[in-house]
Design a protein around this motif. Structure first.
Motif, PDB file in Angstrom:
ATOM      1  N   VAL A 193      55.487  46.729  25.472  1.00  0.00           N
ATOM      2  CA  VAL A 193      54.538  47.739  24.999  1.00  0.00           C
ATOM      3  C   VAL A 193      55.332  49.011  24.723  1.00  0.00           C
ATOM      4  O   VAL A 193      55.899  49.613  25.634  1.00  0.00           O
ATOM      5  CB  VAL A 193      53.415  47.992  26.029  1.00  0.00           C
ATOM      6  CG1 VAL A 193      52.519  49.137  25.562  1.00  0.00           C
ATOM      7  CG2 VAL A 193      52.590  46.725  26.230  1.00  0.00           C
ATOM      8  N   LEU A 337      47.706  48.747  19.823  1.00  0.00           N
ATOM      9  CA  LEU A 337      46.864  48.756  21.027  1.00  0.00           C
ATOM     10  C   LEU A 337      46.054  50.047  21.111  1.00  0.00           C
ATOM     11  O   LEU A 337      44.925  50.044  21.574  1.00  0.00           O
ATOM     12  CB  LEU A 337      47.728  48.614  22.287  1.00  0.00           C
ATOM     13  CG  LEU A 337      48.597  47.339  22.383  1.00  0.00           C
ATOM     14  CD1 LEU A 337      49.481  47.394  23.630  1.00  0.00           C
ATOM     15  CD2 LEU A 337      47.731  46.088  22.397  1.00  0.00           C
ATOM     16  N   THR A 342      51.792  50.269  21.267  1.00  0.00           N
ATOM     17  CA  THR A 342      51.926  49.139  20.346  1.00  0.00           C
ATOM     18  C   THR A 342      52.613  47.988  21.065  1.00  0.00           C
ATOM     19  O   THR A 342      53.615  48.194  21.748  1.00  0.00           O
ATOM     20  CB  THR A 342      52.788  49.557  19.129  1.00  0.00           C
ATOM     21  OG1 THR A 342      52.162  50.691  18.507  1.00  0.00           O
ATOM     22  CG2 THR A 342      52.910  48.444  18.116  1.00  0.00           C
TER      23      THR A 342
END
Ligand code: FES
Ligand code: FE
Length: 420
Positions: A193, A337, A342
Protein backbone atom coordinates in the motif's frame (compact mmCIF):
# COMPACT_ATOMS: atom_id res chain seq x y z
CA UNK A 1 -28.38 15.47 -0.34
CA UNK A 2 -26.53 15.32 -3.65
CA UNK A 3 -26.10 12.00 -5.41
CA UNK A 4 -22.77 10.55 -6.42
CA UNK A 5 -23.40 11.52 -10.06
CA UNK A 6 -24.32 15.08 -9.10
CA UNK A 7 -21.34 15.46 -6.81
CA UNK A 8 -19.03 14.46 -9.65
CA UNK A 9 -20.05 17.43 -11.69
CA UNK A 10 -20.65 20.15 -9.14
CA UNK A 11 -17.01 21.00 -8.41
CA UNK A 12 -14.63 23.00 -10.50
CA UNK A 13 -13.02 19.87 -12.02
CA UNK A 14 -13.83 21.23 -15.47
CA UNK A 15 -12.05 24.45 -14.61
CA UNK A 16 -9.10 22.51 -13.28
CA UNK A 17 -8.98 20.46 -16.49
CA UNK A 18 -9.16 23.62 -18.59
CA UNK A 19 -6.27 25.11 -16.65
CA UNK A 20 -4.01 22.09 -17.16
CA UNK A 21 -0.76 23.21 -18.79
CA UNK A 22 0.68 20.58 -21.17
CA UNK A 23 4.19 19.62 -20.11
CA UNK A 24 3.40 20.16 -16.45
CA UNK A 25 1.98 17.96 -13.68
CA UNK A 26 -1.58 18.28 -12.46
CA UNK A 27 -2.67 20.74 -9.82
CA UNK A 28 -2.93 19.61 -6.20
CA UNK A 29 -6.70 18.82 -6.03
CA UNK A 30 -6.20 16.02 -8.54
CA UNK A 31 -4.05 14.23 -5.97
CA UNK A 32 -5.82 15.26 -2.77
CA UNK A 33 -9.55 15.67 -3.23
CA UNK A 34 -12.02 12.94 -2.33
CA UNK A 35 -14.31 14.28 -5.03
CA UNK A 36 -11.68 13.89 -7.75
CA UNK A 37 -10.86 10.46 -6.39
CA UNK A 38 -14.53 9.43 -6.73
CA UNK A 39 -14.55 10.85 -10.22
CA UNK A 40 -11.38 8.90 -11.11
CA UNK A 41 -12.97 5.69 -9.89
CA UNK A 42 -16.08 6.34 -11.99
CA UNK A 43 -14.47 7.86 -15.09
CA UNK A 44 -11.31 5.79 -15.30
CA UNK A 45 -11.58 2.57 -13.27
CA UNK A 46 -15.29 2.14 -14.00
CA UNK A 47 -14.89 2.83 -17.72
CA UNK A 48 -11.56 1.49 -18.95
CA UNK A 49 -10.12 -1.97 -19.52
CA UNK A 50 -8.17 -3.01 -16.42
CA UNK A 51 -5.58 -5.71 -15.95
CA UNK A 52 -6.78 -7.81 -12.99
CA UNK A 53 -5.09 -11.21 -12.93
CA UNK A 54 -3.48 -13.93 -15.02
CA UNK A 55 -4.72 -17.21 -16.44
CA UNK A 56 -2.07 -18.90 -14.31
CA UNK A 57 -4.07 -17.86 -11.24
CA UNK A 58 -7.29 -19.45 -12.51
CA UNK A 59 -5.78 -22.49 -14.14
CA UNK A 60 -8.45 -25.11 -13.40
CA UNK A 61 -12.25 -25.02 -13.54
CA UNK A 62 -13.53 -23.45 -10.33
CA UNK A 63 -10.32 -21.51 -9.60
CA UNK A 64 -11.18 -17.91 -8.84
CA UNK A 65 -9.68 -14.57 -7.87
CA UNK A 66 -11.66 -11.65 -6.44
CA UNK A 67 -10.54 -8.10 -7.16
CA UNK A 68 -11.77 -4.96 -5.44
CA UNK A 69 -11.96 -1.95 -7.76
CA UNK A 70 -13.33 1.05 -5.86
CA UNK A 71 -16.88 0.03 -4.83
CA UNK A 72 -16.93 -2.95 -7.21
CA UNK A 73 -15.90 -6.49 -6.43
CA UNK A 74 -15.23 -8.73 -9.41
CA UNK A 75 -14.88 -12.50 -9.47
CA UNK A 76 -12.58 -13.84 -12.18
CA UNK A 77 -13.27 -17.55 -12.44
CA UNK A 78 -12.59 -20.39 -14.83
CA UNK A 79 -15.94 -21.98 -15.52
CA UNK A 80 -16.66 -25.68 -15.89
CA UNK A 81 -16.17 -25.43 -19.65
CA UNK A 82 -12.70 -23.96 -19.19
CA UNK A 83 -13.64 -20.40 -20.15
CA UNK A 84 -12.36 -17.45 -18.10
CA UNK A 85 -15.29 -15.36 -16.91
CA UNK A 86 -15.64 -12.19 -14.91
CA UNK A 87 -18.73 -11.77 -12.72
CA UNK A 88 -19.97 -9.11 -10.36
CA UNK A 89 -19.53 -10.41 -6.81
CA UNK A 90 -23.04 -9.31 -5.85
CA UNK A 91 -25.75 -11.82 -5.01
CA UNK A 92 -28.88 -11.42 -7.10
CA UNK A 93 -31.07 -11.95 -4.03
CA UNK A 94 -30.30 -9.12 -1.63
CA UNK A 95 -26.92 -8.10 -2.84
CA UNK A 96 -24.52 -9.76 -0.44
CA UNK A 97 -20.96 -10.42 -1.53
CA UNK A 98 -20.87 -14.04 -2.62
CA UNK A 99 -17.16 -14.84 -2.35
CA UNK A 100 -15.08 -13.30 0.41
CA UNK A 101 -11.62 -14.73 -0.06
CA UNK A 102 -9.04 -13.18 -2.37
CA UNK A 103 -8.61 -16.47 -4.22
CA UNK A 104 -9.60 -20.11 -4.03
CA UNK A 105 -11.36 -22.90 -5.84
CA UNK A 106 -15.07 -23.75 -5.84
CA UNK A 107 -17.46 -26.28 -7.36
CA UNK A 108 -20.35 -23.86 -7.11
CA UNK A 109 -20.56 -20.38 -5.57
CA UNK A 110 -22.87 -20.27 -2.57
CA UNK A 111 -23.98 -16.97 -1.09
CA UNK A 112 -23.62 -17.36 2.66
CA UNK A 113 -26.66 -15.23 3.48
CA UNK A 114 -29.56 -17.39 2.21
CA UNK A 115 -27.60 -19.98 0.21
CA UNK A 116 -28.47 -18.95 -3.31
CA UNK A 117 -26.12 -21.11 -5.35
CA UNK A 118 -24.45 -20.19 -8.63
CA UNK A 119 -22.56 -22.25 -11.20
CA UNK A 120 -19.04 -21.13 -12.15
CA UNK A 121 -20.46 -19.43 -15.25
CA UNK A 122 -22.75 -17.33 -13.00
CA UNK A 123 -25.98 -19.27 -13.67
CA UNK A 124 -28.32 -19.43 -10.68
CA UNK A 125 -28.70 -23.12 -9.81
CA UNK A 126 -30.60 -23.02 -6.56
CA UNK A 127 -32.61 -20.39 -4.70
CA UNK A 128 -34.60 -22.34 -2.13
CA UNK A 129 -38.34 -21.71 -1.88
CA UNK A 130 -39.54 -19.00 -4.24
CA UNK A 131 -42.92 -17.64 -5.28
CA UNK A 132 -44.60 -19.23 -8.30
CA UNK A 133 -43.31 -17.77 -11.53
CA UNK A 134 -39.78 -17.21 -10.19
CA UNK A 135 -37.45 -17.60 -13.15
CA UNK A 136 -33.88 -18.52 -12.07
CA UNK A 137 -32.56 -17.68 -15.53
CA UNK A 138 -33.21 -14.00 -14.77
CA UNK A 139 -31.01 -14.03 -11.67
CA UNK A 140 -27.58 -15.24 -12.67
CA UNK A 141 -24.57 -13.26 -11.42
CA UNK A 142 -24.04 -10.25 -13.66
CA UNK A 143 -21.31 -10.73 -16.24
CA UNK A 144 -18.40 -8.32 -16.54
CA UNK A 145 -16.71 -7.81 -19.91
CA UNK A 146 -13.50 -9.83 -20.06
CA UNK A 147 -10.64 -10.42 -22.50
CA UNK A 148 -7.72 -12.79 -22.17
CA UNK A 149 -4.58 -11.77 -24.01
CA UNK A 150 -1.83 -14.38 -23.98
CA UNK A 151 -2.50 -15.21 -20.33
CA UNK A 152 -3.30 -11.71 -19.05
CA UNK A 153 -6.89 -11.19 -17.91
CA UNK A 154 -8.44 -7.78 -18.58
CA UNK A 155 -11.91 -6.71 -17.45
CA UNK A 156 -14.05 -3.67 -18.07
CA UNK A 157 -16.80 -2.69 -15.64
CA UNK A 158 -18.63 -0.46 -18.11
CA UNK A 159 -21.68 -1.79 -19.96
CA UNK A 160 -20.18 -0.37 -23.17
CA UNK A 161 -16.43 -1.09 -22.92
CA UNK A 162 -13.99 0.78 -25.17
CA UNK A 163 -13.95 -1.24 -28.38
CA UNK A 164 -10.37 -0.44 -29.33
CA UNK A 165 -9.22 -3.18 -26.94
CA UNK A 166 -9.28 -5.83 -29.65
CA UNK A 167 -6.97 -3.75 -31.81
CA UNK A 168 -4.60 -3.37 -28.85
CA UNK A 169 -4.74 -7.11 -28.13
CA UNK A 170 -3.95 -7.87 -31.76
CA UNK A 171 -0.89 -5.65 -31.58
CA UNK A 172 0.56 -6.76 -28.26
CA UNK A 173 -0.20 -10.49 -28.53
CA UNK A 174 2.71 -11.29 -30.90
CA UNK A 175 5.12 -9.73 -28.37
CA UNK A 176 3.72 -11.76 -25.47
CA UNK A 177 3.07 -15.07 -27.22
CA UNK A 178 6.58 -16.59 -26.97
CA UNK A 179 6.47 -16.36 -23.15
CA UNK A 180 3.37 -18.59 -22.94
CA UNK A 181 2.03 -17.21 -19.68
CA UNK A 182 -0.69 -19.86 -19.64
CA UNK A 183 2.09 -22.36 -18.79
CA UNK A 184 3.37 -20.44 -15.77
CA UNK A 185 2.65 -20.47 -12.05
CA UNK A 186 2.81 -17.84 -9.34
CA UNK A 187 6.14 -17.96 -7.53
CA UNK A 188 5.50 -14.89 -5.37
CA UNK A 189 3.02 -12.15 -4.82
CA UNK A 190 3.47 -8.91 -2.91
CA UNK A 191 0.87 -6.29 -1.95
CA UNK A 192 2.21 -2.88 -1.10
CA UNK A 193 0.00 0.00 0.00
CA UNK A 194 1.69 3.16 -1.21
CA UNK A 195 0.82 6.38 0.57
CA UNK A 196 0.05 8.37 -2.52
CA UNK A 197 -2.62 8.97 -5.13
CA UNK A 198 -2.86 6.31 -7.85
CA UNK A 199 -1.85 8.84 -10.50
CA UNK A 200 1.38 9.61 -8.66
CA UNK A 201 2.09 5.86 -8.64
CA UNK A 202 1.54 5.61 -12.39
CA UNK A 203 3.39 8.84 -13.12
CA UNK A 204 6.35 7.61 -11.11
CA UNK A 205 6.37 4.45 -13.19
CA UNK A 206 6.33 6.31 -16.51
CA UNK A 207 9.83 7.72 -16.16
CA UNK A 208 13.25 6.53 -15.14
CA UNK A 209 14.61 9.99 -14.46
CA UNK A 210 14.63 8.94 -10.80
CA UNK A 211 16.19 5.51 -11.38
CA UNK A 212 19.87 6.46 -11.35
CA UNK A 213 19.67 7.93 -7.86
CA UNK A 214 16.70 5.96 -6.57
CA UNK A 215 17.06 2.35 -7.70
CA UNK A 216 20.52 0.85 -7.12
CA UNK A 217 19.31 -2.76 -7.58
CA UNK A 218 17.20 -2.06 -10.68
CA UNK A 219 19.92 -0.12 -12.48
CA UNK A 220 22.27 -3.10 -12.26
CA UNK A 221 20.37 -4.23 -15.37
CA UNK A 222 17.89 -1.49 -16.36
CA UNK A 223 19.74 1.08 -18.43
CA UNK A 224 19.18 4.46 -16.72
CA UNK A 225 19.32 6.08 -20.17
CA UNK A 226 15.65 5.09 -20.60
CA UNK A 227 13.53 7.97 -21.92
CA UNK A 228 16.48 10.11 -23.05
CA UNK A 229 16.96 10.97 -26.70
CA UNK A 230 20.58 10.85 -27.81
CA UNK A 231 21.04 14.62 -27.89
CA UNK A 232 19.78 14.98 -24.31
CA UNK A 233 22.10 12.42 -22.78
CA UNK A 234 24.31 13.84 -20.05
CA UNK A 235 28.03 13.14 -20.58
CA UNK A 236 28.22 10.82 -17.58
CA UNK A 237 25.73 8.46 -19.25
CA UNK A 238 27.55 8.23 -22.61
CA UNK A 239 29.51 5.07 -21.66
CA UNK A 240 26.27 3.46 -20.44
CA UNK A 241 24.60 4.43 -23.69
CA UNK A 242 27.38 2.84 -25.73
CA UNK A 243 26.88 -0.36 -23.72
CA UNK A 244 23.13 -0.11 -24.33
CA UNK A 245 23.61 0.19 -28.09
CA UNK A 246 25.87 -2.87 -28.18
CA UNK A 247 23.37 -4.88 -26.11
CA UNK A 248 20.51 -3.68 -28.33
CA UNK A 249 22.27 -4.82 -31.51
CA UNK A 250 22.80 -8.26 -30.00
CA UNK A 251 19.18 -8.44 -28.81
CA UNK A 252 17.80 -7.41 -32.19
CA UNK A 253 19.85 -10.12 -33.86
CA UNK A 254 18.51 -12.73 -31.42
CA UNK A 255 14.93 -11.57 -31.98
CA UNK A 256 15.28 -11.45 -35.77
CA UNK A 257 16.58 -15.02 -35.79
CA UNK A 258 13.50 -16.13 -33.85
CA UNK A 259 10.94 -13.93 -35.57
CA UNK A 260 10.18 -12.13 -32.30
CA UNK A 261 8.97 -8.51 -32.48
CA UNK A 262 10.84 -5.95 -30.40
CA UNK A 263 10.15 -2.48 -31.87
CA UNK A 264 8.43 0.08 -29.63
CA UNK A 265 4.75 0.80 -30.14
CA UNK A 266 3.83 3.78 -28.04
CA UNK A 267 0.28 5.12 -27.94
CA UNK A 268 -0.05 6.63 -24.48
CA UNK A 269 -2.36 9.49 -25.28
CA UNK A 270 -4.91 10.10 -28.01
CA UNK A 271 -6.41 6.62 -27.80
CA UNK A 272 -8.74 5.13 -25.17
CA UNK A 273 -7.01 1.84 -24.44
CA UNK A 274 -3.54 3.35 -24.31
CA UNK A 275 -0.44 1.20 -24.21
CA UNK A 276 3.27 0.95 -24.79
CA UNK A 277 5.18 -2.20 -25.68
CA UNK A 278 8.85 -2.79 -26.47
CA UNK A 279 11.52 -5.42 -25.98
CA UNK A 280 14.79 -3.89 -24.86
CA UNK A 281 18.16 -5.16 -23.77
CA UNK A 282 19.21 -5.51 -20.15
CA UNK A 283 22.64 -4.61 -18.80
CA UNK A 284 25.00 -7.09 -17.15
CA UNK A 285 24.44 -10.67 -18.27
CA UNK A 286 21.31 -9.40 -20.06
CA UNK A 287 19.10 -12.31 -19.04
CA UNK A 288 16.94 -11.29 -16.14
CA UNK A 289 16.10 -8.82 -13.37
CA UNK A 290 18.79 -9.89 -10.93
CA UNK A 291 21.65 -7.84 -9.55
CA UNK A 292 24.08 -9.44 -12.02
CA UNK A 293 21.60 -9.83 -14.88
CA UNK A 294 21.95 -13.61 -14.93
CA UNK A 295 18.89 -15.89 -14.88
CA UNK A 296 16.83 -16.19 -11.70
CA UNK A 297 15.11 -19.39 -12.83
CA UNK A 298 16.78 -22.16 -14.83
CA UNK A 299 13.53 -23.05 -16.64
CA UNK A 300 12.87 -20.97 -19.74
CA UNK A 301 9.31 -19.77 -20.29
CA UNK A 302 7.30 -21.13 -23.19
CA UNK A 303 9.30 -22.54 -26.05
CA UNK A 304 12.11 -20.02 -25.69
CA UNK A 305 15.51 -21.50 -26.44
CA UNK A 306 17.79 -18.82 -25.07
CA UNK A 307 17.95 -16.76 -21.87
CA UNK A 308 19.45 -13.57 -23.24
CA UNK A 309 16.29 -11.88 -24.53
CA UNK A 310 16.28 -8.74 -22.39
CA UNK A 311 12.98 -7.49 -21.06
CA UNK A 312 9.70 -7.28 -22.92
CA UNK A 313 8.04 -4.32 -21.20
CA UNK A 314 4.35 -3.59 -21.52
CA UNK A 315 2.44 -0.66 -20.08
CA UNK A 316 -1.37 -0.64 -20.10
CA UNK A 317 -3.27 2.41 -18.99
CA UNK A 318 -4.71 3.06 -16.52
CA UNK A 319 -3.33 0.55 -14.07
CA UNK A 320 -0.61 -1.86 -15.10
CA UNK A 321 2.93 -2.47 -16.21
CA UNK A 322 4.74 -5.72 -16.90
CA UNK A 323 8.19 -7.09 -17.62
CA UNK A 324 8.49 -10.43 -19.38
CA UNK A 325 11.92 -12.01 -19.19
CA UNK A 326 13.01 -15.32 -20.71
CA UNK A 327 13.00 -17.02 -17.29
CA UNK A 328 10.16 -15.25 -15.44
CA UNK A 329 7.60 -12.47 -15.65
CA UNK A 330 6.85 -9.73 -13.17
CA UNK A 331 3.45 -8.04 -13.30
CA UNK A 332 2.24 -4.92 -11.54
CA UNK A 333 -1.33 -3.89 -10.88
CA UNK A 334 -2.43 -0.58 -9.39
CA UNK A 335 -5.75 -0.14 -7.59
CA UNK A 336 -6.91 3.09 -5.95
CA UNK A 337 -7.91 2.81 -2.28
CA UNK A 338 -8.29 6.47 -1.27
CA UNK A 339 -7.06 9.84 -2.55
CA UNK A 340 -3.77 9.22 -0.75
CA UNK A 341 -3.55 5.42 -0.73
CA UNK A 342 -2.96 2.99 -3.57
CA UNK A 343 -2.50 -0.75 -3.69
CA UNK A 344 0.40 -1.96 -5.85
CA UNK A 345 0.17 -5.72 -6.38
CA UNK A 346 3.26 -7.43 -7.78
CA UNK A 347 3.16 -10.99 -9.09
CA UNK A 348 6.16 -13.06 -10.14
CA UNK A 349 5.48 -15.91 -12.58
CA UNK A 350 7.85 -18.76 -13.41
CA UNK A 351 7.50 -21.81 -15.64
CA UNK A 352 4.82 -24.13 -14.26
CA UNK A 353 7.38 -26.93 -13.88
CA UNK A 354 9.99 -24.80 -12.09
CA UNK A 355 10.63 -25.98 -8.54
CA UNK A 356 11.49 -23.53 -5.79
CA UNK A 357 14.88 -24.25 -4.27
CA UNK A 358 15.84 -26.34 -7.31
CA UNK A 359 15.19 -24.18 -10.37
CA UNK A 360 14.88 -20.83 -8.63
CA UNK A 361 15.59 -19.16 -5.35
CA UNK A 362 12.72 -16.98 -4.20
CA UNK A 363 14.90 -14.24 -2.70
CA UNK A 364 16.99 -13.97 -5.85
CA UNK A 365 13.88 -13.95 -8.04
CA UNK A 366 12.13 -11.17 -6.08
CA UNK A 367 15.07 -9.15 -4.75
CA UNK A 368 15.29 -6.45 -7.41
CA UNK A 369 11.61 -5.55 -7.62
CA UNK A 370 11.00 -6.00 -3.91
CA UNK A 371 13.56 -3.27 -3.25
CA UNK A 372 12.50 -1.19 -6.25
CA UNK A 373 8.86 -1.23 -5.16
CA UNK A 374 9.81 -0.14 -1.65
CA UNK A 375 11.95 2.69 -3.05
CA UNK A 376 9.15 3.78 -5.37
CA UNK A 377 6.72 3.66 -2.43
CA UNK A 378 8.92 6.10 -0.54
CA UNK A 379 9.23 8.40 -3.56
CA UNK A 380 5.46 8.39 -4.09
CA UNK A 381 4.76 9.11 -0.39
CA UNK A 382 7.15 12.07 -0.51
CA UNK A 383 5.48 13.36 -3.67
CA UNK A 384 2.05 13.03 -2.03
CA UNK A 385 3.28 14.95 1.03
CA UNK A 386 4.73 17.62 -1.24
CA UNK A 387 1.66 18.22 -3.37
CA UNK A 388 -0.40 18.61 -0.18
CA UNK A 389 1.53 21.76 0.71
CA UNK A 390 -0.01 25.13 -0.23
CA UNK A 391 3.43 25.91 -1.69
CA UNK A 392 3.09 23.19 -4.37
CA UNK A 393 3.11 24.48 -7.91
CA UNK A 394 3.41 22.14 -10.93
CA UNK A 395 6.92 22.43 -12.39
CA UNK A 396 8.09 21.52 -15.90
CA UNK A 397 8.61 17.93 -17.03
CA UNK A 398 12.08 17.16 -18.34
CA UNK A 399 12.22 15.75 -21.89
CA UNK A 400 12.82 12.24 -20.55
CA UNK A 401 9.51 12.50 -18.66
CA UNK A 402 7.51 12.70 -21.88
CA UNK A 403 5.64 9.49 -21.01
CA UNK A 404 4.45 11.05 -17.74
CA UNK A 405 3.09 13.94 -19.75
CA UNK A 406 1.44 11.39 -22.07
CA UNK A 407 -0.17 9.64 -19.10
CA UNK A 408 -1.50 12.90 -17.66
CA UNK A 409 -2.79 14.00 -21.06
CA UNK A 410 -4.58 10.66 -21.43
CA UNK A 411 -6.09 11.07 -17.94
CA UNK A 412 -7.35 14.57 -18.76
CA UNK A 413 -8.88 13.21 -21.99
CA UNK A 414 -10.75 10.50 -20.04
CA UNK A 415 -12.13 12.96 -17.49
CA UNK A 416 -13.24 15.39 -20.18
CA UNK A 417 -14.92 12.53 -22.04
CA UNK A 418 -16.73 11.46 -18.86
CA UNK A 419 -17.85 14.94 -17.91
CA UNK A 420 -19.06 15.64 -21.44
FE1 FES B 1 -27.43 -13.88 -1.25
FE2 FES B 1 -29.72 -13.75 0.09
S1 FES B 1 -28.31 -12.16 -0.33
S2 FES B 1 -28.79 -15.46 -0.80
FE1 FE C 1 10.95 3.80 -9.79
Amino acid sequence: MTTFAERETTTDVRALLDRRVPGRPLEAPFYLSQEVHDLDVAAVFGRQWLYVTTEAEVKHPGDYVTVEVGPWSVIVVRDDDGQVRALHNVCRHRGSRVLHEERGSVGTMVCGYHQWTYATDGTLLHAGEQAPGFDPSCFGLKQVAVRVVEGLVLVCLAPDPPDDVDDVIGRIAPYLAPHQLCRTKVAAREDLVEHGNWKLVMENNRECYHCEAGHPELTCTFFPTYGYSIDELPDRLLPVHARYLRAERELERACDERGMPYAAIEEISGRTTAFRVQREALDGAGESYTTDGARASTKLLGDLDVFKLGRLSLHLQPNAWFHFLADHAVLFQVLPLAPDRTLVRTTWLVHEDAVEGVDYDLDRLTEVWHHTNAQDGTLVARAQAGVASPAYEPGPYAPNEYQVDGFVTWYVERLREHLA
